[in-house]
Design a protein around this motif. Structure first.
Motif, PDB file in Angstrom:
ATOM      1  N   ARG A 173       0.861  -1.261   0.091  1.00  0.00           N
ATOM      2  CA  ARG A 173       0.180   0.072   0.048  1.00  0.00           C
ATOM      3  C   ARG A 173       0.837   1.259  -0.019  1.00  0.00           C
ATOM      4  NH1 ARG A 173      -1.414   3.177   3.676  1.00  0.00           N
ATOM      5  NH2 ARG A 173      -3.459   4.150   3.432  1.00  0.00           N
ATOM      6  N   ARG A 178       0.595   5.976  -8.042  1.00  0.00           N
ATOM      7  CA  ARG A 178       0.156   7.070  -8.999  1.00  0.00           C
ATOM      8  C   ARG A 178       1.324   7.709  -9.776  1.00  0.00           C
ATOM      9  NH1 ARG A 178      -1.721  13.403  -8.086  1.00  0.00           N
ATOM     10  NH2 ARG A 178       0.367  13.486  -8.043  1.00  0.00           N
ATOM     11  N   MET A 259      13.156  19.813  -7.340  1.00  0.00           N
ATOM     12  CA  MET A 259      12.311  19.572  -6.104  1.00  0.00           C
ATOM     13  C   MET A 259      13.475  19.898  -5.076  1.00  0.00           C
ATOM     14  SD  MET A 259       9.850  16.372  -6.914  1.00  0.00           S
ATOM     15  CE  MET A 259       9.120  16.323  -5.281  1.00  0.00           C
ATOM     16  N   SER A 262      14.119  23.545  -4.449  1.00  0.00           N
ATOM     17  CA  SER A 262      13.188  24.121  -4.001  1.00  0.00           C
ATOM     18  C   SER A 262      12.566  23.837  -2.857  1.00  0.00           C
ATOM     19  CB  SER A 262      11.883  24.442  -4.934  1.00  0.00           C
ATOM     20  OG  SER A 262      11.608  23.027  -5.251  1.00  0.00           O
ATOM     21  N   GLU A 263      13.280  22.907  -2.244  1.00  0.00           N
ATOM     22  CA  GLU A 263      13.024  22.247  -0.647  1.00  0.00           C
ATOM     23  C   GLU A 263      11.799  21.316  -0.727  1.00  0.00           C
ATOM     24  OE1 GLU A 263      12.751  25.987   1.421  1.00  0.00           O
ATOM     25  OE2 GLU A 263      14.660  25.189   2.701  1.00  0.00           O
ATOM     26  N   GLU A 264      11.088  21.205  -1.957  1.00  0.00           N
ATOM     27  CA  GLU A 264      10.001  20.052  -1.946  1.00  0.00           C
ATOM     28  C   GLU A 264      10.409  18.743  -1.219  1.00  0.00           C
ATOM     29  OE1 GLU A 264       7.765  20.131  -5.531  1.00  0.00           O
ATOM     30  OE2 GLU A 264       8.486  21.881  -6.098  1.00  0.00           O
ATOM     31  N   ALA A 267      10.215  18.941   2.286  1.00  0.00           N
ATOM     32  CA  ALA A 267       8.925  19.247   2.769  1.00  0.00           C
ATOM     33  C   ALA A 267       8.149  17.806   2.699  1.00  0.00           C
ATOM     34  CB  ALA A 267       8.102  20.073   1.899  1.00  0.00           C
ATOM     35  N   THR A 270       9.158  16.088   5.864  1.00  0.00           N
ATOM     36  CA  THR A 270       8.427  16.423   7.099  1.00  0.00           C
ATOM     37  C   THR A 270       6.975  16.317   6.886  1.00  0.00           C
ATOM     38  OG1 THR A 270       8.209  18.793   6.184  1.00  0.00           O
ATOM     39  CG2 THR A 270      10.214  18.383   7.211  1.00  0.00           C
ATOM     40  N   LEU A 271       6.698  15.609   5.926  1.00  0.00           N
ATOM     41  CA  LEU A 271       5.379  15.228   6.004  1.00  0.00           C
ATOM     42  C   LEU A 271       5.094  13.686   6.345  1.00  0.00           C
ATOM     43  CD1 LEU A 271       3.697  17.200   2.824  1.00  0.00           C
ATOM     44  CD2 LEU A 271       3.345  17.540   5.392  1.00  0.00           C
ATOM     45  N   LEU A 273       7.157  11.311   4.529  1.00  0.00           N
ATOM     46  CA  LEU A 273       7.371  10.482   3.523  1.00  0.00           C
ATOM     47  C   LEU A 273       8.899  10.140   3.113  1.00  0.00           C
ATOM     48  CD1 LEU A 273       4.318  11.594   1.334  1.00  0.00           C
ATOM     49  CD2 LEU A 273       4.782   9.468   2.420  1.00  0.00           C
TER      50      LEU A 273
ATOM     51  N   VAL B  81       5.919  22.198   9.366  1.00  0.00           N
ATOM     52  CA  VAL B  81       6.983  23.039   8.671  1.00  0.00           C
ATOM     53  C   VAL B  81       6.428  23.899   7.567  1.00  0.00           C
ATOM     54  CG1 VAL B  81       9.337  23.113   8.155  1.00  0.00           C
ATOM     55  CG2 VAL B  81       8.366  21.170   9.426  1.00  0.00           C
ATOM     56  N   PHE B  83       8.523  26.016   4.790  1.00  0.00           N
ATOM     57  CA  PHE B  83       9.913  26.316   4.406  1.00  0.00           C
ATOM     58  C   PHE B  83       9.869  27.890   3.773  1.00  0.00           C
ATOM     59  CE2 PHE B  83       9.936  21.691   4.549  1.00  0.00           C
ATOM     60  CZ  PHE B  83      11.236  21.414   5.049  1.00  0.00           C
ATOM     61  N   GLN B  84      10.862  28.328   3.735  1.00  0.00           N
ATOM     62  CA  GLN B  84      11.110  29.831   3.271  1.00  0.00           C
ATOM     63  C   GLN B  84      10.192  30.151   2.134  1.00  0.00           C
ATOM     64  OE1 GLN B  84      15.126  31.077   3.225  1.00  0.00           O
ATOM     65  NE2 GLN B  84      14.811  33.068   2.503  1.00  0.00           N
ATOM     66  N   ALA B  87       7.643  25.919  -0.370  1.00  0.00           N
ATOM     67  CA  ALA B  87       8.140  24.310  -1.123  1.00  0.00           C
ATOM     68  C   ALA B  87       6.813  23.676  -1.165  1.00  0.00           C
ATOM     69  CB  ALA B  87       8.931  23.621   0.188  1.00  0.00           C
ATOM     70  N   LEU B  88       5.672  24.186  -1.823  1.00  0.00           N
ATOM     71  CA  LEU B  88       4.528  23.430  -2.180  1.00  0.00           C
ATOM     72  C   LEU B  88       5.050  22.776  -3.466  1.00  0.00           C
ATOM     73  CD1 LEU B  88       2.111  26.532  -2.091  1.00  0.00           C
ATOM     74  CD2 LEU B  88       1.946  24.537  -0.543  1.00  0.00           C
ATOM     75  N   PHE B  89       4.330  21.458  -3.594  1.00  0.00           N
ATOM     76  CA  PHE B  89       4.532  20.683  -4.601  1.00  0.00           C
ATOM     77  C   PHE B  89       3.848  21.144  -5.833  1.00  0.00           C
ATOM     78  CE2 PHE B  89       3.871  17.691  -0.932  1.00  0.00           C
ATOM     79  CZ  PHE B  89       5.289  17.382  -0.536  1.00  0.00           C
ATOM     80  N   SER B  90       4.942  21.467  -6.702  1.00  0.00           N
ATOM     81  CA  SER B  90       4.465  22.472  -7.775  1.00  0.00           C
ATOM     82  C   SER B  90       3.604  21.726  -8.817  1.00  0.00           C
ATOM     83  CB  SER B  90       5.639  22.837  -8.751  1.00  0.00           C
ATOM     84  OG  SER B  90       6.529  21.880  -8.807  1.00  0.00           O
ATOM     85  N   LEU B  92       1.046  19.955  -7.854  1.00  0.00           N
ATOM     86  CA  LEU B  92      -0.311  19.744  -7.346  1.00  0.00           C
ATOM     87  C   LEU B  92      -0.908  20.940  -7.022  1.00  0.00           C
ATOM     88  CD1 LEU B  92       0.679  17.015  -4.667  1.00  0.00           C
ATOM     89  CD2 LEU B  92       0.332  16.553  -7.093  1.00  0.00           C
ATOM     90  N   PHE B 100      -2.334  16.724   0.957  1.00  0.00           N
ATOM     91  CA  PHE B 100      -1.289  15.243   0.733  1.00  0.00           C
ATOM     92  C   PHE B 100      -1.150  14.594   1.950  1.00  0.00           C
ATOM     93  CE2 PHE B 100       2.956  14.050   0.224  1.00  0.00           C
ATOM     94  CZ  PHE B 100       3.172  13.546  -1.227  1.00  0.00           C
ATOM     95  N   ALA B 101      -0.864  15.082   3.255  1.00  0.00           N
ATOM     96  CA  ALA B 101      -0.553  14.237   4.119  1.00  0.00           C
ATOM     97  C   ALA B 101      -1.732  13.467   4.548  1.00  0.00           C
ATOM     98  CB  ALA B 101       0.083  14.888   5.259  1.00  0.00           C
ATOM     99  N   HIS B 103      -4.289  12.439   2.753  1.00  0.00           N
ATOM    100  CA  HIS B 103      -4.387  11.217   1.780  1.00  0.00           C
ATOM    101  C   HIS B 103      -3.526  10.049   2.251  1.00  0.00           C
ATOM    102  CE1 HIS B 103      -7.380  12.251  -0.958  1.00  0.00           C
ATOM    103  NE2 HIS B 103      -7.031  13.265  -1.275  1.00  0.00           N
ATOM    104  N   GLU B 104      -2.071  10.580   2.503  1.00  0.00           N
ATOM    105  CA  GLU B 104      -1.079   9.229   2.794  1.00  0.00           C
ATOM    106  C   GLU B 104      -1.303   8.551   4.112  1.00  0.00           C
ATOM    107  OE1 GLU B 104       1.359   8.489   0.734  1.00  0.00           O
ATOM    108  OE2 GLU B 104       0.812   9.600  -0.878  1.00  0.00           O
ATOM    109  N   TRP B 105      -1.663   9.473   4.864  1.00  0.00           N
ATOM    110  CA  TRP B 105      -1.625   8.927   6.317  1.00  0.00           C
ATOM    111  C   TRP B 105      -2.952   8.505   6.936  1.00  0.00           C
ATOM    112  CZ3 TRP B 105       2.796   6.816   7.656  1.00  0.00           C
ATOM    113  CH2 TRP B 105       3.977   7.442   7.154  1.00  0.00           C
ATOM    114  N   ARG B 149      -0.918  23.592   4.771  1.00  0.00           N
ATOM    115  CA  ARG B 149      -0.204  22.195   4.602  1.00  0.00           C
ATOM    116  C   ARG B 149       0.071  21.806   5.980  1.00  0.00           C
ATOM    117  NH1 ARG B 149       3.999  20.966   0.250  1.00  0.00           N
ATOM    118  NH2 ARG B 149       5.162  22.143   1.706  1.00  0.00           N
TER     119      ARG B 149
END
Lengths: 397, 244
Positions: A173, A178, A259, A262-264, A267, A270-271, A273, B81, B83-84, B87-90, B92, B100-101, B103-105, B149
């Motif tokens: 899982r 995706r 990514m 740009s600190e993705e 991020a 920290t989520l 993953l 957190v 970030f400066q 740091a959004l997922f571009s 999405l 996001f979290a 859905h994942e968790w 987020r």
């Protein structure tokens, strides 16, 4: 008092003549007078960025020719206006002269001019010690060490990926399905046209080049053997891998590199993953799943290219060509190519993702890592292909 | 009686071979708005990366809620957190980023997740921006979305890296106000890195100031009090220079 011309040689080149013309046309004046041990320069007029080339020429001449001076004075009394760029050139003159133990004063002028001078000579940055050029042996040694370090990095990354794969097998899982589907679409479906075109041309060119030789010996029918075996065992998987490397490997490296900077990626961590599981594994799996299908298509169109040459240039009928092909090709020829394609695609995804995630810095670093990913992958593909060839040869399969 | 949420002891930080901070110790109390101050290159962001677990301390210790240094090994941490740059997922949308979290968790159905996301976006004043991509947002909106987020998993601790950097004064003030509201209304503990004096004075309750020369914490306490009464010329210079 001596005129400035006494410390300047007569112009003798086109550049000098252009320089003199520029000085004549310029809107500022530079009057130099030489006394024993002291050079006085009286500046006047409007000295702006447009005049900077002419001013720089004068500054450079002073720096080139003042040898036995104790002091240089630059007088701004007649200056109507001067901008920061030109002040910077004159403060450069001042600091260079001081470095050579020649006193230099920038004096006179309006309070505004003096403020500009103060502003531009206010801070002195610490000079870095000049880098000493490294000797050839040092460079070779450093490059070798870097190569081994990079190899270790990739191996370490591979180890982590295997662990991530084990985790995904235990917890299906957690696999980012995706991205697996997205990778299959982008690397597979979107890449079909270019794979078809290039492999068709490869088969065509190979058959065309050998047609003359085969005709000489009346061995026209063997064009089917040549194209069939070469495409399925070697060129189909290799050419497809090279195309995938250029299209998809570069995209992986650039995407993950962007990514990262740009600190993705941070991020994502920290989520909760793990980037290796979430970003890398799906790309490796997706590419490894789709590569055999692309290779099968490549084999088929490559053979079709050969068939076209056989029928149009070598008077071989399609039926005869196919009959010969059926006779010479074994299932292992096709399977070995597919096996190669899986390994090649995994290597492409692995190296590209590793390079992407190792990116640090900015846009330039992303470009550098993307280039590095493509070059390293091409090298790895050729190396792996050689290993396969030797291995299959040793096993006589 | 104080309730310490973050406890840092004798932490030494380095960037490559350059030591940024030696033997630093400080506490962050629950409900605080704690500001990490200092000029450029003093190690503020490096300290933050250690606090959120992106880097592991080699010397010294960090505890959050009595547990050792946070390890980001595939578990959702109990803090958010920002970030400066956001740091959004571009790839999405804003809604997908915030969800996001979740859905994942979680096993929540998409409808429930959508409801939570809507509430979080309303909290940060981004209603109606659900379908936009990060590239279509202004700098301030991007940071608000990043806060939404970070808030999605109901953390009790929020880390913010230079929240007002690159924003116009109005957007920066609005963001400061939002952080203050989150702290007061939700009891959220906030740790932020900044050198914007307006933010420091408006929302900061406690601070530490890092100094690159001495590689140490040179001041700590209420930033307003520090600015008013400190005798340390380095601290005075920081507040004075920043105020201009």
């Amino acid at each position: 008092m001596i005129d400035v011309e006494l410390i300047e040689p007569a112009p003798d080149s086109f550049g000098d003549r252009i320089g003199r013309a520029a000085a004549v046309l310029s809107r500022f004046s530079w009057q130099a007078s030489l006394a024993p041990g002291e050079l006085s320069i009286a500046l006047g007029g409007r000295i702006t960025l447009d005049e900077a080339p002419a001013l720089w020429k004068r500054v450079a001449e002073v720096l080139d020719r003042v040898l036995k001076l104790d002091r240089v004075r630059v007088d701004f009394s007649q200056v109507e206006a001067i901008d920061g760029a030109c002040i910077a050139l004159l403060t450069h003159l001042q600091s260079e002269l001081r470095r050579r133990r020649i006193a230099c004063e920038l004096e006179g002028g309006t309070p505004e001019v003096q403020r500009l001078i103060k502003l531009h000579s206010r801070r002195r940055l610490k000079r870095r010690p000049p880098r000493r050029p490294r000797r050839l042996l040092d460079q070779v040694g450093a490059a070798t060490a870097d190569l081994f370090a990079a190899l270790l990095e990739v191996l370490g990354f591979f180890g982590q990926l295997v662990r991530a794969g084990g985790h995904a097998l235990r917890n299906p899982r957690t696999l980012n399905l995706r991205d697996v589907a997205l990778t299959m679409e982008r690397a597979g479906a979107d890449g079909v046209p270019i794979v078809l075109l290039i492999n068709f041309l490869i088969g065509f060119v190979m058959a065309y080049q050998s047609a003359g030789q085969l005709r000489q010996f009346g061995a026209n029918i063997f064009v089917a053997d040549l194209v069939g075996v070469a495409m399925t065992r070697e060129l189909g998987p290799l050419m497809t891998a090279i195309i995938v490397c250029g299209r998809t490997g570069a995209a992986f490296a650039a995407e993950l590199g962007t990514m990262k900077v740009s600190e993705e990626v941070d991020a994502l961590r920290t989520l909760g993953l793990v980037p290796l599981r979430y970003l890398v594994l799906p790309r490796v799996v997706g590419l490894a799943l789709v590569a055999p299908f692309l290779t099968l298509l490549a084999d088929a169109v490559g053979i079709a290219g050969g068939l076209l040459v056989a029928t149009t240039q070598l008077e071989v009928t399609p039926a005869a060509f196919m009959a010969e092909l059926r006779q010479v090709l074994t299932p292992w020829d096709v399977l070995s190519g597919l096996l190669k394609s899986v390994v090649f695609s995994a290597a492409i995804a692995l190296i590209a993702c590793q390079q992407g995630l190792a990116t640090s810095g900015g846009a330039e670093a992303v470009g550098r890592r993307t280039t590095g990913a493509v070059v390293s992958t091409l090298f790895a593909l050729i190396l792996l292909d050689a290993v396969f060839t030797v291995l299959f040869g040793a096993l006589a399969i | 009686m104080t309730d310490t949420l973050i406890r840092v002891r004798e932490l030494t930080l380095a960037w490559g071979s350059r030591v940024l901070l030696r033997d630093a110790s400080f506490d962050v109390e629950r409900g605080d708005v704690f500001v990490i101050l200092g000029g450029s290159g003093c190690g503020k962001s490096t300290l933050l990366r250690h606090l959120i677990g992106l880097e592991v301390p080699r010397v010294g210790s960090i505890e959050i809620a009595g547990v050792g240094a946070p390890e980001l090994d595939g578990r959702i941490p109990e803090y958010g957190v920002m970030f400066q740059g956001g740091a959004l997922f571009s790839s999405l949308t804003v809604e997908e980023n915030v969800a996001f979290a979740l859905h994942e968790w979680t096993e929540l159905p998409p409808v429930a997740i959508a409801a939570i996301v809507k509430a979080k976006l309303a909290l940060v004043g981004l209603e109606g921006a659900e379908d936009r991509l990060p590239a279509e947002l202004s700098g301030g909106m991007r940071k608000r979305a990043a806060i939404a987020r970070a808030m999605a998993f109901e953390p009790n601790l929020l880390f913010l890296d230079e929240p007002s950097a690159g924003l116009d004064p109005v957007s920066a003030a609005e963001l400061d106000e939002l952080i203050g509201v989150l702290n007061r209304a939700l009891g959220l503990t906030v740790v932020l890195v900044t050198h914007e004096l307006s933010s420091i004075f408006q929302i900061g309750k406690n601070c530490i100031m890092l100094d690159p020369e001495s590689q140490s914490i040179i001041a700590r306490g209420d930033p307003r009090e520090l600015a008013r009464s400190t005798a340390d010329p380095r601290v005075r210079r920081f507040f004075g220079r920043e105020a201009r």
